[in-house]
Design an enzyme around this catalytic site. Structure first.
Site, PDB file in Angstrom:
ATOM      1  N   ASP A  32     -12.690-105.849  32.566  1.00  0.00           N
ATOM      2  CA  ASP A  32     -12.252-105.064  31.407  1.00  0.00           C
ATOM      3  C   ASP A  32     -11.945-105.950  30.197  1.00  0.00           C
ATOM      4  O   ASP A  32     -11.500-107.088  30.360  1.00  0.00           O
ATOM      5  CB  ASP A  32     -11.004-104.249  31.800  1.00  0.00           C
ATOM      6  CG  ASP A  32     -10.714-103.143  30.800  1.00  0.00           C
ATOM      7  OD1 ASP A  32     -11.629-102.726  30.066  1.00  0.00           O
ATOM      8  OD2 ASP A  32      -9.545-102.692  30.760  1.00  0.00           O
ATOM      9  N   HIS A  49     -20.003-106.749  25.166  1.00  0.00           N
ATOM     10  CA  HIS A  49     -20.699-106.454  26.429  1.00  0.00           C
ATOM     11  C   HIS A  49     -21.716-107.549  26.761  1.00  0.00           C
ATOM     12  O   HIS A  49     -21.888-107.912  27.924  1.00  0.00           O
ATOM     13  CB  HIS A  49     -21.377-105.084  26.360  1.00  0.00           C
ATOM     14  CG  HIS A  49     -20.407-103.942  26.220  1.00  0.00           C
ATOM     15  ND1 HIS A  49     -19.270-103.847  26.993  1.00  0.00           N
ATOM     16  CD2 HIS A  49     -20.386-102.868  25.383  1.00  0.00           C
ATOM     17  CE1 HIS A  49     -18.600-102.755  26.649  1.00  0.00           C
ATOM     18  NE2 HIS A  49     -19.246-102.142  25.674  1.00  0.00           N
ATOM     19  N   SER A  78     -17.740 -93.785  36.433  1.00  0.00           N
ATOM     20  CA  SER A  78     -18.303 -92.444  36.196  1.00  0.00           C
ATOM     21  C   SER A  78     -17.724 -91.854  34.902  1.00  0.00           C
ATOM     22  O   SER A  78     -18.367 -91.025  34.263  1.00  0.00           O
ATOM     23  CB  SER A  78     -18.077 -91.517  37.392  1.00  0.00           C
ATOM     24  OG  SER A  78     -16.851 -91.753  38.001  1.00  0.00           O
ATOM     25  N   TRP A  81     -19.421 -92.667  31.107  1.00  0.00           N
ATOM     26  CA  TRP A  81     -20.470 -91.837  30.475  1.00  0.00           C
ATOM     27  C   TRP A  81     -19.906 -91.070  29.294  1.00  0.00           C
ATOM     28  O   TRP A  81     -20.657 -90.572  28.450  1.00  0.00           O
ATOM     29  CB  TRP A  81     -21.054 -90.842  31.484  1.00  0.00           C
ATOM     30  CG  TRP A  81     -21.874 -91.459  32.574  1.00  0.00           C
ATOM     31  CD1 TRP A  81     -21.532 -91.545  33.897  1.00  0.00           C
ATOM     32  CD2 TRP A  81     -23.173 -92.057  32.468  1.00  0.00           C
ATOM     33  NE1 TRP A  81     -22.519 -92.167  34.613  1.00  0.00           N
ATOM     34  CE2 TRP A  81     -23.553 -92.485  33.760  1.00  0.00           C
ATOM     35  CE3 TRP A  81     -24.066 -92.269  31.410  1.00  0.00           C
ATOM     36  CZ2 TRP A  81     -24.758 -93.120  34.031  1.00  0.00           C
ATOM     37  CZ3 TRP A  81     -25.277 -92.898  31.676  1.00  0.00           C
ATOM     38  CH2 TRP A  81     -25.608 -93.313  32.969  1.00  0.00           C
ATOM     39  N   ARG A  83     -18.223 -92.214  26.880  1.00  0.00           N
ATOM     40  CA  ARG A  83     -18.173 -93.030  25.660  1.00  0.00           C
ATOM     41  C   ARG A  83     -19.269 -92.566  24.687  1.00  0.00           C
ATOM     42  O   ARG A  83     -20.215 -91.879  25.092  1.00  0.00           O
ATOM     43  CB  ARG A  83     -18.364 -94.502  26.013  1.00  0.00           C
ATOM     44  CG  ARG A  83     -17.170 -95.040  26.787  1.00  0.00           C
ATOM     45  CD  ARG A  83     -17.194 -96.531  26.904  1.00  0.00           C
ATOM     46  NE  ARG A  83     -16.028 -96.976  27.662  1.00  0.00           N
ATOM     47  CZ  ARG A  83     -15.668 -98.240  27.811  1.00  0.00           C
ATOM     48  NH1 ARG A  83     -16.402 -99.194  27.270  1.00  0.00           N
ATOM     49  NH2 ARG A  83     -14.591 -98.546  28.513  1.00  0.00           N
ATOM     50  N   LEU A 143     -24.151-114.912  49.523  1.00  0.00           N
ATOM     51  CA  LEU A 143     -23.090-114.113  48.881  1.00  0.00           C
ATOM     52  C   LEU A 143     -23.535-112.661  48.857  1.00  0.00           C
ATOM     53  O   LEU A 143     -24.668-112.362  48.475  1.00  0.00           O
ATOM     54  CB  LEU A 143     -22.860-114.604  47.442  1.00  0.00           C
ATOM     55  CG  LEU A 143     -21.943-113.735  46.576  1.00  0.00           C
ATOM     56  CD1 LEU A 143     -20.481-113.854  47.040  1.00  0.00           C
ATOM     57  CD2 LEU A 143     -22.036-114.116  45.099  1.00  0.00           C
ATOM     58  N   GLU A 219      -4.471-106.933  47.653  1.00  0.00           N
ATOM     59  CA  GLU A 219      -3.547-107.575  46.717  1.00  0.00           C
ATOM     60  C   GLU A 219      -4.114-107.393  45.313  1.00  0.00           C
ATOM     61  O   GLU A 219      -5.327-107.509  45.104  1.00  0.00           O
ATOM     62  CB  GLU A 219      -3.431-109.082  47.023  1.00  0.00           C
ATOM     63  CG  GLU A 219      -2.777-109.389  48.356  1.00  0.00           C
ATOM     64  CD  GLU A 219      -1.322-108.951  48.410  1.00  0.00           C
ATOM     65  OE1 GLU A 219      -0.639-108.987  47.377  1.00  0.00           O
ATOM     66  OE2 GLU A 219      -0.883-108.560  49.511  1.00  0.00           O
TER      67      GLU A 219
HETATM   68  C1  IPE Z   1     -12.605 -99.664  33.914  1.00  0.00           C
HETATM   69  O1  IPE Z   1     -12.459 -99.991  32.566  1.00  0.00           O
HETATM   70  C2  IPE Z   1     -14.058 -99.543  34.251  1.00  0.00           C
HETATM   71  C3  IPE Z   1     -14.822-100.774  34.208  1.00  0.00           C
HETATM   72  C4  IPE Z   1     -14.330-101.979  34.001  1.00  0.00           C
HETATM   73  C5  IPE Z   1     -16.217-100.620  34.452  1.00  0.00           C
HETATM   74  P1  IPE Z   1     -12.181 -98.867  31.465  1.00  0.00           P
HETATM   75  O2  IPE Z   1     -12.022 -99.584  30.176  1.00  0.00           O
HETATM   76  O3  IPE Z   1     -13.224 -97.816  31.537  1.00  0.00           O
HETATM   77  O4  IPE Z   1     -10.801 -98.239  31.966  1.00  0.00           O
HETATM   78  P2  IPE Z   1      -9.650 -97.495  31.172  1.00  0.00           P
HETATM   79  O5  IPE Z   1     -10.306 -96.421  30.349  1.00  0.00           O
HETATM   80  O6  IPE Z   1      -8.967 -98.513  30.306  1.00  0.00           O
HETATM   81  O7  IPE Z   1      -8.737 -96.973  32.239  1.00  0.00           O
HETATM   82  C1  IPE Z   2     -15.292-103.312  30.003  1.00  0.00           C
HETATM   83  O1  IPE Z   2     -14.910-103.509  28.683  1.00  0.00           O
HETATM   84  C2  IPE Z   2     -16.729-102.845  30.112  1.00  0.00           C
HETATM   85  C3  IPE Z   2     -16.867-101.447  30.541  1.00  0.00           C
HETATM   86  C4  IPE Z   2     -15.895-100.641  30.868  1.00  0.00           C
HETATM   87  C5  IPE Z   2     -18.211-100.912  30.607  1.00  0.00           C
HETATM   88  P1  IPE Z   2     -14.461-102.301  27.746  1.00  0.00           P
HETATM   89  O2  IPE Z   2     -15.665-101.777  27.041  1.00  0.00           O
HETATM   90  O3  IPE Z   2     -13.673-101.299  28.493  1.00  0.00           O
HETATM   91  O4  IPE Z   2     -13.528-103.077  26.709  1.00  0.00           O
HETATM   92  P2  IPE Z   2     -12.134-102.618  26.135  1.00  0.00           P
HETATM   93  O5  IPE Z   2     -11.266-102.203  27.277  1.00  0.00           O
HETATM   94  O6  IPE Z   2     -12.421-101.470  25.200  1.00  0.00           O
HETATM   95  O7  IPE Z   2     -11.602-103.827  25.421  1.00  0.00           O
HETATM   96 MG    MG Z   3     -11.704-101.031  28.890  1.00  0.00          MG
END
Ligand code: IPE
Ligand code: IPE
Ligand code: MG
Length: 254
Positions: A32, A49, A78, A81, A83, A143, A219
């Site tokens: 994240d 990304h 899931s 999508w 976004r 792996l 953990e």
């Molecule tokens: C969790 O991150 C999903 C992934 C890292 C693929 P999100 O950015 O989607 O989660 P929330 O919205 O902060 O909970």
């Molecule tokens: C994680 O980064 C990637 C995905 C969830 C696809 P984010 O796109 O959620 O980045 P933040 O959380 O907005 O910084």
């Molecule tokens: Mg995020």
């Protein structure tokens, strides 16, 4: 230096509790913070990304070097999508590119790939490449890499419950035989050991619908850095933190 030696250099090594500790066999990562990484640099989210894909490469390499047996990466939920369509297209575009450009190398490096999640939601060509990547790497053993794509734990559990119900209705499963182990065979992670360690970057402290069944006794380590900044040092630090934890699984110690 592998995780086993990290445990040995632990201050508490030699105590009865430390002797019972094992290295993290399965590490799962909630990757994240790509968007915030880009925003901090005045860049569009897609740049975050892209940098995130580089961090994925590093994480796979580091896991291999540190002797982690299973690495699961949460790449797309899931709920992601929902976004804006432009970001969804950027993400699926990067996935398409990753599948075309990385699989041959991962195969050569001994990585076995597996994907969990609702792959039917992706376009046909991506679905095809996901299947091909699994088939092409099926004999690798260095792996085990699991990538969660269009994955949501609640949907996974509902799908498993539906399959179990169908088996009961068909007369192939006796409800009395449906215990935890049997139920787990209906999950997308069947055959994969439960994660020992969940790492989440970006400072958020939540699971966001990731492996809710499988994480019962994992953990959790939350790191304050953003995913594109995740490298070998952060990975080693998370494993060292894991080695300091005392896992009890509900049992009383000593
Ligand atoms: C969790 O991150 C999903 C992934 C890292 C693929 P999100 O950015 O989607 O989660 P929330 O919205 O902060 O909970
Ligand atoms: C994680 O980064 C990637 C995905 C969830 C696809 P984010 O796109 O959620 O980045 P933040 O959380 O907005 O910084
Ligand atoms: Mg995020």
């Amino acid at each position: 230096m592998g995780p086993a030696s990290t445990v040995q250099t632990d201050e508490a090594a030699g105590t009865p509790a430390a002797e019972g500790r094992a290295a993290a066999r399965h590490v799962a990562i909630i990757m994240d913070g790509n968007g915030r990484w880009a925003a901090a640099r005045g860049l569009p989210r897609v740049a975050g990304h892209r940098a995130g894909v580089q961090a994925v490469r590093r994480a796979i390499e580091t896991a291999s070097k540190l002797g982690v047996e299973w690495l699961t990466l949460y790449a797309f939920s899931s709920e992601n999508w929902r976004r804006p369509i432009t970001e969804v297209l950027d993400l699926t575009g990067l996935l398409r590119h990753f599948l075309k450009s990385e699989i041959a190398e991962l195969k050569a490096e001994g990585v076995r790939l597996r994907f969990i999640g609702d792959r039917a939601r992706f376009e046909r060509d991506i679905q095809f490449d996901l299947g091909a990547a699994e088939r092409d790497t099926a004999h690798n053993t260095r792996l085990n890499l699991v990538i969660a794509l269009s994955y949501g734990a609640r949907a996974e559990i509902v799908t498993a419950a539906r399959a179990a119900a169908a088996a009961i209705a068909a007369g192939t499963l006796d409800p009395a035989d449906l215990d935890e182990d049997r139920f787990a065979t209906f999950l997308s992670t069947t055959g994969i050991p439960d994660p020992d360690l969940i790492i989440r970057t970006s400072g958020e402290q939540r699971l966001s619908n990731f492996l809710l069944w499988q994480c019962a006794y994992a953990e959790l380590v939350f790191l304050d850095l953003l995913w594109p900044d995740f490298g070998p040092e952060a990975f080693s630090a998370a494993l060292a933190e894991f080695a300091r934890r005392e896992r009890r699984f509900g049992a009383r110690l000593g």
